[in-house]
Design an enzyme around this catalytic site. Sequence first.
Site, short mmCIF file in Angstrom:
data_model
loop_
_atom_site.label_atom_id
_atom_site.label_comp_id
_atom_site.label_asym_id
_atom_site.label_seq_id
_atom_site.Cartn_x
_atom_site.Cartn_y
_atom_site.Cartn_z
N ASP A 18 0.85 -1.39 -0.05
CA ASP A 18 0.03 -0.09 0.10
C ASP A 18 0.96 1.33 -0.18
O ASP A 18 0.73 2.20 -0.82
CB ASP A 18 -0.89 -0.05 1.09
CG ASP A 18 -2.11 -0.94 1.01
OD1 ASP A 18 -2.14 -1.75 0.02
OD2 ASP A 18 -2.86 -1.07 2.17
N ARG B 152 1.58 5.16 17.69
CA ARG B 152 1.00 6.07 16.65
C ARG B 152 1.34 7.47 17.16
O ARG B 152 1.87 8.22 16.09
CB ARG B 152 -0.20 5.86 16.39
CG ARG B 152 -0.71 4.93 15.29
CD ARG B 152 -0.07 3.61 15.20
NE ARG B 152 -0.35 2.75 13.97
CZ ARG B 152 0.34 1.86 13.80
NH1 ARG B 152 0.96 1.12 14.81
NH2 ARG B 152 -0.01 1.16 12.69
N ASP C 274 -5.90 3.98 13.72
CA ASP C 274 -4.54 4.51 13.88
C ASP C 274 -4.47 5.94 13.14
O ASP C 274 -3.86 6.88 13.33
CB ASP C 274 -3.59 3.56 12.88
CG ASP C 274 -3.35 2.27 13.65
OD1 ASP C 274 -3.33 2.31 15.19
OD2 ASP C 274 -3.37 1.25 13.29
N SER D 111 -3.94 -8.86 8.40
CA SER D 111 -3.36 -7.82 8.64
C SER D 111 -2.48 -7.58 10.08
O SER D 111 -3.18 -7.75 10.86
CB SER D 111 -4.33 -6.49 8.39
OG SER D 111 -3.84 -5.31 8.74
N1 ARG Z 1 -6.69 -2.76 17.21
C1 ARG Z 1 -5.48 -2.30 17.53
C2 ARG Z 1 -5.54 -0.89 17.99
O1 ARG Z 1 -6.29 0.01 17.42
C3 ARG Z 1 -4.49 -2.66 16.63
C4 ARG Z 1 -4.53 -1.85 15.24
C5 ARG Z 1 -3.43 -2.49 14.36
N2 ARG Z 1 -3.02 -1.65 13.36
C6 ARG Z 1 -2.99 -1.84 12.12
N3 ARG Z 1 -2.72 -0.93 11.38
N4 ARG Z 1 -2.99 -3.11 11.63
O2 ARG Z 1 -4.77 -0.27 18.71
#
Ligand code: ARG
Length: 413
Positions: A15, A103, A132, A183
């Site tokens: 991506d 993040r 995110d 993912s």
């Molecule tokens: N659900 C988790 C969180 O919000 C994990 C997110 C993982 N991010 C990703 N882009 N795969 O903290």
Amino acid sequence: MTPRRIVLAYSGGLDTSVLLKQYIDAGQQVVAMTLDLGESDLVAGAGSQDALDAVRRKALALGAVDAVLIDARERFIAGYALRALAANALYEGVYPLSAALSRPLIADLLVETAAEYGADAVAHGCTGKGNDQVRIEVGVRAAAPHLTTLAPLRERPLSRPDAIAYAQAHGVPIAHTAAKPYSVDANLWGRSIEAGVLENPWNAPPEDAYAWTVAPQTAPAAGDEVVISWQRGIPSIAGLQGAALVAELNRVAGANGVGRIDLIEDRVVGLKSREVYECPGSVTLIEAHKALERLVLGRDELRLKAGLDQKYGELIYDALWSSPLREALDAFNAKLAERMTGEVRMLLLRGRAVPTGCRSPFGLYDESLATYGAGDTFRHDAAGGFIAIHGLPVAAGAAKASAAARAAEPQPV
Ligand code: ARG
């Protein structure tokens, strides 16, 4: 206004590679920013540095004006993970917030890199459905309100077949085209796995979802023991600290099946999602930290802190790392951490991280008060008076209630 120069958070995956190429083909200057947050310390072993370097070279080959690789491991642990540890931060009781904690750091580094390269925008490859995007953009707004943040995949979602087709047509190298079953996002604090067969919450997570942990039922029956030392809230094992300590705990605890989490969680954007995690190191550290707190902190401190800790986890999850409340909670935790010195022995056994011993110069536990054996110094004779006073409001209320009930009984005529 079209930005002149953009810093793109670049993982090297399909991506963000397509995004990079699209910007370049549109005539924009792109600086690719890649972070080392320690995720490959465990999986790729010694080759991880080469793998990250290859990501940099790929960005340059695609036409980035520059590509920076930032080793952010120590900064992530010291500035984010250990603060969360002081708060025993777990979202919905179980998730150590590994992705969520990274993040705001990514946001800070985007802002710093943009300043260094004179960029007028930053960009990320998050979709419009996740947490995110919120975390990165709130972070960028907090650090640099003037910067534009671009979220191209939110405006124009890119399906995997479309991404592959674009890549093939535009000379973007595709590493492994084999359908990715999940993912994944990972850093030293944990690994998250979502999508694919996990989207049906009745499906048990297949073993191939996990990379850092063995199945608890196949873990060695003897387990492993580690003694974690704490110095004013900072953990270490035999001199290992910071990122190296967390990486080591990921290995030992992972080999014992510790830290697997399967959660139907509530996302910031309102929907529920099924997320699987493996967080062997962070889960072990949080359990050990809680054990030390139970020894060292007073009853009222523990009770107040339990509520504040929950709030802390919610703030991190909900993209409010940059809020003044988080800083205030850090100050509260830092005050208590002045006494968080000692040792905790942890047994890592078949999926569990169990404290089996704890000591601290600040421990409030007093064996001579607690003992049922010889040498008991507790004032048993004082307990009767204590109960009379402590229970006074209850006894007074009960007496009034029974007098009132008697008064309400029908009188004989
Ligand atoms: N659900 C988790 C969180 O919000 C994990 C997110 C993982 N991010 C990703 N882009 N795969 O903290």
